[in-house]
Design a protein around this motif. Structure first.
Motif, short mmCIF file in Angstrom:
data_model
loop_
_atom_site.label_atom_id
_atom_site.label_comp_id
_atom_site.label_asym_id
_atom_site.label_seq_id
_atom_site.Cartn_x
_atom_site.Cartn_y
_atom_site.Cartn_z
N ILE A 127 0.83 -1.20 0.00
CA ILE A 127 0.00 0.00 0.00
C ILE A 127 0.87 1.25 0.00
CG2 ILE A 127 -1.73 1.28 1.30
CD1 ILE A 127 -2.80 -1.37 2.33
N ALA A 128 1.99 1.21 0.75
CA ALA A 128 2.87 2.37 0.82
C ALA A 128 3.52 2.65 -0.54
CB ALA A 128 3.94 2.15 1.89
N PHE A 129 3.94 1.59 -1.24
CA PHE A 129 4.54 1.79 -2.57
C PHE A 129 3.51 2.37 -3.54
CE2 PHE A 129 7.94 -1.10 -1.17
CZ PHE A 129 9.04 -0.45 -1.70
N ALA A 130 2.29 1.85 -3.51
CA ALA A 130 1.24 2.38 -4.40
C ALA A 130 0.93 3.84 -4.07
CB ALA A 130 -0.01 1.52 -4.29
N ALA A 131 0.80 4.13 -2.74
CA ALA A 131 0.52 5.51 -2.35
C ALA A 131 1.71 6.42 -2.68
CB ALA A 131 0.21 5.57 -0.85
N GLY A 132 2.93 5.90 -2.52
CA GLY A 132 4.12 6.68 -2.86
C GLY A 132 4.18 6.98 -4.34
N TYR A 133 3.79 6.00 -5.18
CA TYR A 133 3.78 6.23 -6.63
C TYR A 133 2.78 7.32 -7.00
CZ TYR A 133 3.73 5.11 -11.62
OH TYR A 133 3.81 5.18 -12.97
N ALA A 134 1.59 7.25 -6.36
CA ALA A 134 0.58 8.28 -6.63
C ALA A 134 1.03 9.65 -6.13
CB ALA A 134 -0.74 7.88 -5.99
N MET A 135 1.60 9.69 -4.94
CA MET A 135 2.07 10.97 -4.40
C MET A 135 3.21 11.54 -5.24
SD MET A 135 2.01 10.13 -0.32
CE MET A 135 2.89 11.63 0.03
N ALA A 136 4.13 10.68 -5.68
CA ALA A 136 5.23 11.16 -6.51
C ALA A 136 4.71 11.73 -7.82
CB ALA A 136 6.22 10.03 -6.77
N GLY A 137 3.71 11.06 -8.39
CA GLY A 137 3.12 11.58 -9.63
C GLY A 137 2.47 12.93 -9.43
N ARG A 138 1.81 13.10 -8.29
CA ARG A 138 1.17 14.39 -8.02
C ARG A 138 2.21 15.48 -7.78
NH1 ARG A 138 -3.85 16.04 -6.72
NH2 ARG A 138 -4.08 17.90 -5.43
N VAL A 139 3.29 15.12 -7.08
CA VAL A 139 4.33 16.11 -6.80
C VAL A 139 5.06 16.51 -8.08
CG1 VAL A 139 6.52 16.48 -5.62
CG2 VAL A 139 4.63 15.40 -4.40
N LEU A 140 5.28 15.52 -8.98
CA LEU A 140 6.05 15.77 -10.20
C LEU A 140 5.18 16.21 -11.37
CD1 LEU A 140 8.49 12.74 -10.06
CD2 LEU A 140 8.97 15.11 -9.46
N ARG A 141 3.88 16.38 -11.16
CA ARG A 141 3.01 16.80 -12.25
C ARG A 141 3.45 18.13 -12.86
NH1 ARG A 141 -3.09 16.67 -10.67
NH2 ARG A 141 -2.43 14.52 -10.30
N PRO A 142 3.83 19.13 -12.05
CA PRO A 142 4.33 20.38 -12.69
C PRO A 142 5.59 20.15 -13.51
CG PRO A 142 3.74 20.76 -10.38
CD PRO A 142 3.70 19.28 -10.60
N LEU A 143 6.44 19.22 -13.09
CA LEU A 143 7.65 18.93 -13.87
C LEU A 143 7.29 18.32 -15.22
CD1 LEU A 143 10.69 19.16 -13.63
CD2 LEU A 143 10.75 16.83 -12.73
N GLY A 144 6.27 17.46 -15.25
CA GLY A 144 5.80 16.92 -16.52
C GLY A 144 5.24 18.00 -17.43
N ARG A 145 4.56 18.96 -16.84
CA ARG A 145 4.05 20.08 -17.63
C ARG A 145 5.19 20.90 -18.22
NH1 ARG A 145 -0.26 24.53 -15.24
NH2 ARG A 145 -0.31 25.91 -17.07
N ILE A 146 6.26 21.10 -17.43
CA ILE A 146 7.42 21.82 -17.94
C ILE A 146 8.05 21.06 -19.09
CG2 ILE A 146 9.72 22.65 -17.32
CD1 ILE A 146 8.68 23.13 -14.50
N THR A 147 8.14 19.73 -18.96
CA THR A 147 8.75 18.92 -20.00
C THR A 147 7.94 18.97 -21.29
OG1 THR A 147 9.64 17.42 -18.32
CG2 THR A 147 9.56 16.60 -20.58
N ARG A 148 6.62 18.87 -21.19
CA ARG A 148 5.78 18.92 -22.39
C ARG A 148 5.89 20.28 -23.08
NH1 ARG A 148 2.39 16.07 -18.84
NH2 ARG A 148 1.32 18.01 -18.27
N THR A 149 5.93 21.33 -22.28
CA THR A 149 6.07 22.65 -22.88
C THR A 149 7.42 22.80 -23.56
OG1 THR A 149 4.65 23.57 -21.13
CG2 THR A 149 5.98 25.13 -22.40
N ALA A 150 8.47 22.25 -22.94
CA ALA A 150 9.80 22.31 -23.56
C ALA A 150 9.82 21.56 -24.89
CB ALA A 150 10.84 21.74 -22.60
N ARG A 151 9.11 20.42 -24.97
CA ARG A 151 9.06 19.68 -26.23
C ARG A 151 8.31 20.47 -27.29
NH1 ARG A 151 7.77 13.49 -24.18
NH2 ARG A 151 9.88 13.03 -23.40
N GLU A 152 7.23 21.11 -26.90
CA GLU A 152 6.48 21.91 -27.87
C GLU A 152 7.31 23.10 -28.35
OE1 GLU A 152 2.92 22.90 -25.86
OE2 GLU A 152 2.04 20.89 -26.01
N VAL A 153 8.08 23.67 -27.43
CA VAL A 153 8.96 24.77 -27.82
C VAL A 153 10.03 24.27 -28.77
CG1 VAL A 153 10.70 26.39 -26.97
CG2 VAL A 153 8.52 26.17 -25.78
N ALA A 154 10.55 23.06 -28.51
CA ALA A 154 11.55 22.48 -29.41
C ALA A 154 10.98 22.22 -30.79
CB ALA A 154 12.09 21.17 -28.82
N GLY A 155 9.65 22.09 -30.88
CA GLY A 155 9.00 21.91 -32.17
C GLY A 155 8.64 23.22 -32.83
#
Length: 437
Positions: A152-180
């Protein structure tokens, strides 16, 4: 166009002369490499703590392992401490010595009869066995609960990590669009004023500066090309008018032809620089293009020059549909064929083939005879104005040194790959792969 080295012999020797063996490089030649697509991500395990993992250890996965691992370690430590404390408690709660009169017989739970002299020893042993059994049961059930909680802790940790890193994913997607080539995109991250928002705001500020810089560069290229084209066009017109005058002397006619050739070379240089500046960005508007038709048009344009240079053209064009811009793809084929014809030997040949690529899309291959090209020089032939050591810089019929640079730039804009390999008998094999729709 970029010039391969001339055939062996002294500087200025005929193209068809004997070939000299290229000097041995100080370092071993690097193998030919294909420029991979910028978005393609191929994971190869490397060094580090997580090198054993068969998949790419993302930050989310590492945070998940960190959260779950810390919980598991804390649970194991807590379980060991609880086990030691319970064992100590059972040891401190030793049963008291009982005084039983003589002749009294006691029946134990397992059906044995003990006397008063052996009862205390039996009772102490019985208490120890029951205590150890209780500790074993506690340990077994605690481990089972700990394993379930760890999952349960690993599953909750995976979900929490995804929520914490969601802004980083948004930055990455924007950087890819800028590269295009979309420099107008911004992250505009909302939320608490933490490190990720600071990173996003810094990235937005950098994009603002880049956008202004590229916009100024585009305007400068457009204005400069216009300003350079106008006087060159005027010079060409004046020279052509002068050459059409039948009363002009022979020396004047020869001077006019020389100036006209120089003016034409300058026009080609300006056009090449403008095309190179415009083709650096990835294409947004793509359409299906038949690669064999593109190669056929390029062949028809280069046939007169090939006949003049006594170079044989061979074609094996199979249907192959790719996704991109037809004009730019025709420029790829034209530049490669033109480069193969101009840097060739007398009575040489150029072979062009198109086919479907194994992974989808199409493949254009241009092979030619010509001077020997060392393998260690291949990584430089795509650079603008780059000529390998010993190339003749004075001959203007070879181009302006931008042909292969434009090819690489257009291939990158299509998300494709280009590979150059030397032929054993001299010349090159250029292989271009363009993805499909």
């Amino acid at each position: 166009m970029t010039t391969p080295p001339p055939a062996g012999g002294p500087h200025g020797a005929p193209v068809g002369g004997p070939r000299a063996v290229p000097p041995r490089p100080a370092q071993p030649p690097q193998p030919p490499r294909i420029e991979s697509h910028r978005h393609e991500q191929i994971y190869t395990p490397g060094d580090g703590l997580l090198a054993w993992m068969p998949f790419r250890p993302t930050i989310r996965m590492r945070l998940t392992l960190l959260y779950g691992g810390m919980f598991l370690m804390a649970g194991v430590v807590l379980l060991l401490l609880m086990y030691v404390f319970m064992q100590q408690a059972f040891h401190d709660a030793a049963p008291p010595k009982l005084q039983i009169g003589q002749g009294v017989s006691i029946l134990t739970p397992d059906g044995q009869s003990v006397t008063a002299q052996t009862f205390n020893q039996w009772f102490s042993n019985y208490q120890s066995v029951q205590s150890q059994h209780a500790l074993d049961t506690l340990l077994r059930k605690s481990l089972t609960v700990l394993v379930c909680l760890a999952v349960i802790a690993f599953a909750a940790g995976y979900a929490m990590a995804g929520r914490v890193l969601r802004p980083l994913g948004r930055i990455t997607r924007t950087a890819r669009e800028v590269a295009g080539s979309d420099l107008h995109r911004r992250i505009e991250l909302d939320g608490p004023d933490d490190e990720l928002k600071e990173l996003a705001d810094t990235f937005d500020d950098m994009l603002d500066r880049l956008d202004r810089s590229f916009d100024s560069q585009r305007k400068f290229v457009a204005n400069a090309s216009h300003e350079l084209r106008t006087p060159l066009a005027i010079n060409r017109t004046l020279l052509e008018v002068q050459l059409s005058d039948p009363a002009a002397s022979t020396d004047l006619q020869q001077l006019g032809k020389t100036l006209l050739a120089t003016n034409e070379r300058s026009e080609q240089l300006v056009e090449g620089l403008l095309l190179l500046a415009r083709s650096d960005n990835e294409l947004v508007d793509r359409r299906p293009v038949e690669l064999s038709e593109v190669a056929t048009r390029a062949l028809e344009q280069i046939r007169p020059e090939a006949a003049r240079r006594e170079v044989e053209l061979r074609a094996d064009l199979a249907p192959a549909v790719v996704s991109g811009n037809g004009v730019l793809l025709e420029r790829i084929a034209l530049n490669l064929i033109q480069n193969a014809v101009r840097y060739n030997a007398a009575d040489g040949w150029v072979e062009i083939s198109t086919a479907e690529a194994p992974g989808g899309g199409g493949e254009l291959v241009v092979s030619n005879t010509g001077p020997v090209v060392p393998g260690y020089e291949l990584e430089h032939i795509f650079e603008p104005f780059r000529r390998v050591k010993g190339a003749d810089r004075t001959r203007s019929d070879k181009g302006v040194g931008l042909g292969l640079s434009i090819v690489r730039s257009v291939v990158r804009a299509h998300g494709g790959a280009i590979e150059a390999t030397p032929r054993a008998g001299g010349g090159l094999t250029m292989r271009v792969r363009i993805p499909g729709a």
